[in-house]
Design a protein around this motif. Structure first.
Motif, PDB file in Angstrom:
ATOM      1  N   THR A  33       0.864  -1.424  -0.025  1.00 15.59           N
ATOM      2  CA  THR A  33       0.024   0.056  -0.140  1.00 15.59           C
ATOM      3  C   THR A  33       0.665   1.321   0.170  1.00 15.59           C
ATOM      4  O   THR A  33       1.157   2.162  -0.795  1.00 15.59           O
ATOM      5  CB  THR A  33      -0.925  -0.030   1.263  1.00 15.59           C
ATOM      6  N   SER A  67      -4.499   0.800   3.138  1.00 12.73           N
ATOM      7  CA  SER A  67      -5.312  -0.101   3.403  1.00 12.73           C
ATOM      8  C   SER A  67      -6.794  -0.122   3.910  1.00 12.73           C
ATOM      9  O   SER A  67      -7.009   1.034   4.461  1.00 12.73           O
ATOM     10  CB  SER A  67      -5.005  -1.384   4.510  1.00 12.73           C
ATOM     11  N   HIS A 127       1.589  -5.158  11.977  1.00 14.41           N
ATOM     12  CA  HIS A 127       1.608  -6.133  10.692  1.00 14.41           C
ATOM     13  C   HIS A 127       2.039  -7.387  11.234  1.00 14.41           C
ATOM     14  O   HIS A 127       3.124  -7.215  11.869  1.00 14.41           O
ATOM     15  CB  HIS A 127       2.557  -5.440   9.762  1.00 14.41           C
TER      16      HIS A 127
HETATM   17  O1  TXA Z   1      -1.894   0.417   4.262  1.00 15.18           O
HETATM   18  C1  TXA Z   1      -1.893   0.966   5.419  1.00 15.18           C
HETATM   19  O2  TXA Z   1      -2.709   0.645   6.272  1.00 15.18           O
HETATM   20  C2  TXA Z   1      -0.431   1.427   5.955  1.00 15.18           C
HETATM   21  C3  TXA Z   1       0.697   0.570   5.822  1.00 15.18           C
HETATM   22  C4  TXA Z   1       2.068   0.937   6.424  1.00 15.18           C
HETATM   23  O3  TXA Z   1       0.293  -0.813   6.290  1.00 15.18           O
HETATM   24  N1  TXA Z   1      -0.654   1.851   7.253  1.00 15.18           N
HETATM   25  C5  TXA Z   1      -1.207   3.091   7.591  1.00 15.18           C
HETATM   26  O4  TXA Z   1      -1.402   3.301   8.886  1.00 15.18           O
HETATM   27  O5  TXA Z   1      -2.109   3.600   6.768  1.00 15.18           O
HETATM   28  P1  TXA Z   1      -1.670   4.882   9.596  1.00 15.18           P
HETATM   29  O6  TXA Z   1      -1.346   4.634  11.158  1.00 15.18           O
HETATM   30  O7  TXA Z   1      -1.290   5.741   8.827  1.00 15.18           O
HETATM   31  O8  TXA Z   1      -3.236   4.473   9.828  1.00 15.18           O
HETATM   32  C6  TXA Z   1      -3.882   3.601  10.413  1.00 15.18           C
HETATM   33  C7  TXA Z   1      -5.264   3.918  10.647  1.00 15.18           C
HETATM   34  C8  TXA Z   1      -5.357   5.062  11.641  1.00 15.18           C
HETATM   35  O9  TXA Z   1      -6.435   5.889  10.997  1.00 15.18           O
HETATM   36  C9  TXA Z   1      -5.812   4.458  12.715  1.00 15.18           C
HETATM   37  O10 TXA Z   1      -6.546   5.397  13.629  1.00 15.18           O
HETATM   38  C10 TXA Z   1      -6.359   3.367  12.486  1.00 15.18           C
HETATM   39  O11 TXA Z   1      -5.848   2.924  11.422  1.00 15.18           O
HETATM   40  N2  TXA Z   1      -6.622   2.229  13.606  1.00 15.18           N
HETATM   41  C11 TXA Z   1      -5.488   1.454  13.779  1.00 15.18           C
HETATM   42  N3  TXA Z   1      -5.906   0.848  14.804  1.00 15.18           N
HETATM   43  C12 TXA Z   1      -7.196   0.976  15.279  1.00 15.18           C
HETATM   44  C13 TXA Z   1      -8.132   0.864  16.301  1.00 15.18           C
HETATM   45  N4  TXA Z   1      -7.734  -0.286  17.435  1.00 15.18           N
HETATM   46  N5  TXA Z   1      -9.191   1.279  16.426  1.00 15.18           N
HETATM   47  C14 TXA Z   1      -9.585   2.018  15.482  1.00 15.18           C
HETATM   48  N6  TXA Z   1      -8.783   2.697  14.360  1.00 15.18           N
HETATM   49  C15 TXA Z   1      -7.689   2.134  14.457  1.00 15.18           C
END
Ligand code: TXA
Ligand code: MG
Length: 331
Positions: A30, A179, A62
């Motif tokens: 991604t 994603s 991951h």
């Molecule tokens: O494609 C992707 O998902 C990329 C690649 C590196 O894997 N990662 C990514 O991570 O986009 P980030 O941190 O930029 O976005 C993660 C999203 C955030 O909006 C976060 O709030 C949400 O996922 N998220 C993660 N864990 C969560 C949880 N337990 N409850 C609600 N939202 C969550």
């Protein structure tokens, strides 16, 4: 520091770095992620510090395969299992109840955790090598500073952080936008963030329709209204409005030299910096962030973008574009 993933010892060196509790930027299909071992809260704290991200914004963990999801999940609800079986490895994150005592920092203190098994061969090799060194999973948000455009090339990451950061170079990210995130921790699956998978194909695999986020849905920073912001002001126009705006500004107008255009169907006036948006949603997603960075880097003061078509295949691209534009409106 750039580390070419094709070099013989690169994966082993990168895995050792993660095992030692250090940061490592890694390629996924991604976008590039800024990784640290998810089973070590002190290592994860380095991600929040480097990104400038508030500590209560949860990260995605991951894992090398679906079996490793059990290391972080208190339970895997049936709908999560169905989605994992359909889309892993791949660009889909499931939010599930978190195992108490594991991944608290990565989860931003929430009692749920986001899990994803990436498809990029370098990410997979890295996760498997790190696992052999005792690393249960790798927490990794997109490897950009908080609120900025996500990186789809190793060079983008290098440009964004201190020179000491190790960046594992796995080439261009194929998907290009983050994603799809589905919250599976409640009674019905909720799509928290669209990606390149259409709601229809996710719902078909889930076995039930997806709900839209409501007031109880968890917050997701990638879903803040202002996000993915280049330095330039981004304006979105439908096809006719873009044609009109360009006709009015003209190449000799006030924006001459400072205007860039990203459009599927409108031919910008001569002398205006422009890129042609692909007619197909997946191709547009693939290049979107790189194009925003390129036009930004060329010194454009404003980037005028033609709105994508309304059909669901474009949901992910439309979502990122409206947030990039909202960042301006909100300032
Ligand atoms: O494609 C992707 O998902 C990329 C690649 C590196 O894997 N990662 C990514 O991570 O986009 P980030 O941190 O930029 O976005 C993660 C999203 C955030 O909006 C976060 O709030 C949400 O996922 N998220 C993660 N864990 C969560 C949880 N337990 N409850 C609600 N939202 C969550
Ligand atoms: Mg992000």
């Amino acid at each position: 520091m750039l580390l070419d993933a094709r070099q013989p010892d690169a994966i082993a060196a990168a895995a050792a770095r993660l095992a030692a509790g250090e940061l490592l930027a890694l390629p996924t299909e991604t976008v590039y992620g800024l990784g640290a071992r998810a089973d070590d809260d002190a290592a994860v704290a380095k991600i929040f510090a480097a990104k400038g991200r508030p500590a209560d914004h949860p990260l995605i963990v991951h894992v090398a395969d679906a079996a490793d999801a059990e290391l972080f999940a208190a339970e895997l609800p049936p709908v999560a299992r169905r989605l994992m079986a359909a889309f892993w490895p791949g660009p889909l994150t499931v939010i599930v109840p978190r195992k108490p005592g594991v991944g608290a920092a990565a989860a931003g203190g929430q009692d749920t955790i986001g899990l994803r098994c990436p498809a990029h061969p370098v990410a997979r090799d890295l996760l498997i090598a790190a696992r052999a060194l005792g690393v249960a999973g790798v927490a990794a948000p997109s490897a950009n500073r908080f609120g900025r455009v996500s990186p789809t090339q190793a060079r983008h990451v290098v440009d964004e952080f201190e020179p000491g950061l190790w960046v594992l170079d796995g080439g261009d990210c194929e998907v290009g936008i983050e994603s799809s995130i589905v919250d599976c921790s409640r009674a019905h699956p909720v799509l928290l963030r669209p990606g390149v998978l259409t709601p229809e194909e996710i719902a078909a695999a889930a076995g039930e329709p997806l709900r839209a986020p409501d007031a109880q849905a968890p917050r997701a920073s990638g879903t803040l209204v202002a996000h993915y912001a280049p330095r330039a002001v981004v304006r979105l126009y439908d096809t006719e409005a873009l044609r009109q705006a360009l006709a009015e500004s003209g190449s000799g107008g006030r924006l001459a030299g400072g205007l860039a255009v990203y459009s599927r169907s409108v031919e910008p006036p001569q002398g205006v910096l422009s890129r042609r948006m692909p007619a197909e949603a997946r191709a547009a997603a693939h290049e979107l962030f790189a194009v925003l960075r390129e036009l930004d880097g060329a010194g454009a003061a404003e980037i005028w973008i033609e709105l994508p078509p309304l059909d669901a295949a474009w949901d992910g691209v439309r979502d990122r574009l409206s947030r990039a534009a909202a960042a301006f409106v909100g300032l």
